[in-house]
Design a protein around this motif. Sequence first.
Motif, PDB file in Angstrom:
ATOM      1  N   TRP A   1      39.778  42.266 -16.544  1.00  0.00           N
ATOM      2  CA  TRP A   1      38.963  41.073 -16.370  1.00  0.00           C
ATOM      3  C   TRP A   1      39.891  39.876 -16.371  1.00  0.00           C
ATOM      4  CZ3 TRP A   1      33.790  41.572 -15.546  1.00  0.00           C
ATOM      5  CH2 TRP A   1      33.234  42.819 -15.836  1.00  0.00           C
ATOM      6  N   ASN A   2      39.990  39.193 -15.225  1.00  0.00           N
ATOM      7  CA  ASN A   2      40.862  38.025 -15.072  1.00  0.00           C
ATOM      8  C   ASN A   2      42.296  38.332 -15.508  1.00  0.00           C
ATOM      9  OD1 ASN A   2      38.662  36.611 -14.124  1.00  0.00           O
ATOM     10  ND2 ASN A   2      38.178  35.741 -16.111  1.00  0.00           N
ATOM     11  N   GLY A   3      42.773  39.525 -15.163  1.00  0.00           N
ATOM     12  CA  GLY A   3      44.153  39.899 -15.449  1.00  0.00           C
ATOM     13  C   GLY A   3      44.383  40.523 -16.812  1.00  0.00           C
ATOM     14  N   ARG A   4      43.363  40.588 -17.668  1.00  0.00           N
ATOM     15  CA  ARG A   4      43.512  41.163 -19.006  1.00  0.00           C
ATOM     16  C   ARG A   4      42.821  42.514 -19.051  1.00  0.00           C
ATOM     17  NH1 ARG A   4      44.907  39.134 -23.973  1.00  0.00           N
ATOM     18  NH2 ARG A   4      44.900  37.036 -23.114  1.00  0.00           N
ATOM     19  N   CYS A   5      43.583  43.553 -19.388  1.00  0.00           N
ATOM     20  CA  CYS A   5      43.077  44.921 -19.441  1.00  0.00           C
ATOM     21  C   CYS A   5      42.180  45.121 -20.663  1.00  0.00           C
ATOM     22  CB  CYS A   5      44.254  45.891 -19.490  1.00  0.00           C
ATOM     23  SG  CYS A   5      43.753  47.619 -19.438  1.00  0.00           S
ATOM     24  N   GLU A   6      41.128  45.948 -20.501  1.00  0.00           N
ATOM     25  CA  GLU A   6      40.233  46.262 -21.619  1.00  0.00           C
ATOM     26  C   GLU A   6      40.882  47.206 -22.631  1.00  0.00           C
ATOM     27  OE1 GLU A   6      35.734  46.134 -19.959  1.00  0.00           O
ATOM     28  OE2 GLU A   6      36.819  47.989 -19.665  1.00  0.00           O
ATOM     29  N   ASN A   7      41.847  47.986 -22.194  1.00  0.00           N
ATOM     30  CA  ASN A   7      42.484  48.986 -23.038  1.00  0.00           C
ATOM     31  C   ASN A   7      43.437  48.322 -24.028  1.00  0.00           C
ATOM     32  OD1 ASN A   7      43.806  51.160 -24.154  1.00  0.00           O
ATOM     33  ND2 ASN A   7      44.526  51.998 -22.214  1.00  0.00           N
ATOM     34  N   LEU A   8      43.165  48.477 -25.320  1.00  0.00           N
ATOM     35  CA  LEU A   8      44.002  47.850 -26.356  1.00  0.00           C
ATOM     36  C   LEU A   8      45.426  48.392 -26.377  1.00  0.00           C
ATOM     37  CD1 LEU A   8      41.453  47.737 -29.307  1.00  0.00           C
ATOM     38  CD2 LEU A   8      42.192  45.835 -27.871  1.00  0.00           C
ATOM     39  N   ASP A   9      45.627  49.618 -25.881  1.00  0.00           N
ATOM     40  CA  ASP A   9      46.947  50.226 -25.885  1.00  0.00           C
ATOM     41  C   ASP A   9      47.789  49.845 -24.669  1.00  0.00           C
ATOM     42  OD1 ASP A   9      46.402  51.565 -28.272  1.00  0.00           O
ATOM     43  OD2 ASP A   9      45.464  53.230 -27.205  1.00  0.00           O
ATOM     44  N   CYS A  10      47.206  49.139 -23.728  1.00  0.00           N
ATOM     45  CA  CYS A  10      47.892  48.781 -22.489  1.00  0.00           C
ATOM     46  C   CYS A  10      48.656  47.466 -22.654  1.00  0.00           C
ATOM     47  CB  CYS A  10      46.865  48.640 -21.359  1.00  0.00           C
ATOM     48  SG  CYS A  10      47.614  48.258 -19.767  1.00  0.00           S
ATOM     49  N   ILE A  11      49.811  47.371 -22.011  1.00  0.00           N
ATOM     50  CA  ILE A  11      50.627  46.160 -22.087  1.00  0.00           C
ATOM     51  C   ILE A  11      49.894  44.959 -21.501  1.00  0.00           C
ATOM     52  CG2 ILE A  11      51.792  46.588 -19.895  1.00  0.00           C
ATOM     53  CD1 ILE A  11      54.331  45.410 -21.233  1.00  0.00           C
ATOM     54  N   TYR A  12      49.042  45.190 -20.496  1.00  0.00           N
ATOM     55  CA  TYR A  12      48.335  44.080 -19.861  1.00  0.00           C
ATOM     56  C   TYR A  12      47.176  43.548 -20.703  1.00  0.00           C
ATOM     57  CZ  TYR A  12      51.013  44.923 -15.644  1.00  0.00           C
ATOM     58  OH  TYR A  12      52.032  45.061 -14.748  1.00  0.00           O
ATOM     59  N   HIS A  13      46.822  44.233 -21.809  1.00  0.00           N
ATOM     60  CA  HIS A  13      45.836  43.663 -22.721  1.00  0.00           C
ATOM     61  C   HIS A  13      46.467  42.520 -23.509  1.00  0.00           C
ATOM     62  CE1 HIS A  13      42.361  43.426 -25.370  1.00  0.00           C
ATOM     63  NE2 HIS A  13      43.216  43.301 -26.359  1.00  0.00           N
ATOM     64  N   TRP A  14      47.696  42.709 -23.918  1.00  0.00           N
ATOM     65  CA  TRP A  14      48.386  41.717 -24.750  1.00  0.00           C
ATOM     66  C   TRP A  14      49.152  40.696 -23.909  1.00  0.00           C
ATOM     67  CZ3 TRP A  14      46.195  42.107 -29.144  1.00  0.00           C
ATOM     68  CH2 TRP A  14      45.719  43.345 -29.565  1.00  0.00           C
ATOM     69  N   ARG A  15      49.546  41.079 -22.703  1.00  0.00           N
ATOM     70  CA  ARG A  15      50.246  40.159 -21.793  1.00  0.00           C
ATOM     71  C   ARG A  15      49.563  40.278 -20.446  1.00  0.00           C
ATOM     72  NH1 ARG A  15      54.405  39.769 -18.007  1.00  0.00           N
ATOM     73  NH2 ARG A  15      54.410  41.999 -17.757  1.00  0.00           N
ATOM     74  N   PRO A  16      48.530  39.434 -20.223  1.00  0.00           N
ATOM     75  CA  PRO A  16      47.744  39.546 -18.987  1.00  0.00           C
ATOM     76  C   PRO A  16      48.602  39.478 -17.732  1.00  0.00           C
ATOM     77  CG  PRO A  16      46.685  38.054 -20.511  1.00  0.00           C
ATOM     78  CD  PRO A  16      48.028  38.385 -21.089  1.00  0.00           C
ATOM     79  N   LYS A  17      48.191  40.254 -16.742  1.00  0.00           N
ATOM     80  CA  LYS A  17      48.899  40.294 -15.465  1.00  0.00           C
ATOM     81  C   LYS A  17      48.692  38.981 -14.729  1.00  0.00           C
ATOM     82  CE  LYS A  17      47.662  42.550 -11.677  1.00  0.00           C
ATOM     83  NZ  LYS A  17      47.266  43.604 -10.776  1.00  0.00           N
ATOM     84  N   THR A  18      49.743  38.477 -14.122  1.00  0.00           N
ATOM     85  CA  THR A  18      49.660  37.234 -13.362  1.00  0.00           C
ATOM     86  C   THR A  18      49.925  37.522 -11.896  1.00  0.00           C
ATOM     87  OG1 THR A  18      52.002  36.758 -13.670  1.00  0.00           O
ATOM     88  CG2 THR A  18      50.513  35.915 -15.349  1.00  0.00           C
ATOM     89  N   ASP A  19      49.765  36.505 -11.067  1.00  0.00           N
ATOM     90  CA  ASP A  19      50.065  36.648  -9.648  1.00  0.00           C
ATOM     91  C   ASP A  19      51.543  36.939  -9.433  1.00  0.00           C
ATOM     92  OD1 ASP A  19      47.455  36.220  -8.986  1.00  0.00           O
ATOM     93  OD2 ASP A  19      47.719  34.073  -8.632  1.00  0.00           O
ATOM     94  N   GLU A  20      52.402  36.427 -10.319  1.00  0.00           N
ATOM     95  CA  GLU A  20      53.840  36.690 -10.210  1.00  0.00           C
ATOM     96  C   GLU A  20      54.132  38.166 -10.416  1.00  0.00           C
ATOM     97  OE1 GLU A  20      55.701  34.155 -13.023  1.00  0.00           O
ATOM     98  OE2 GLU A  20      55.137  32.331 -11.970  1.00  0.00           O
TER      99      GLU A  20
END
Length: 50
Positions: A22-41
Amino acid sequence: MSYIGGGMYDVETCPECGALMWNGRCENLDCIYHWRPKTDEDDSCQEDEG
């Protein structure tokens, strides 16, 4: 009665674990993208690598 306001949400599948993002932030607490949302870069870097 409760109202959940609608807004602009960008929903996609996480490239790392396959959960919803959701808006670059993963729902999975174990995923790196939950703590560091994915950006366009991040998208442009992956396209350059592959």
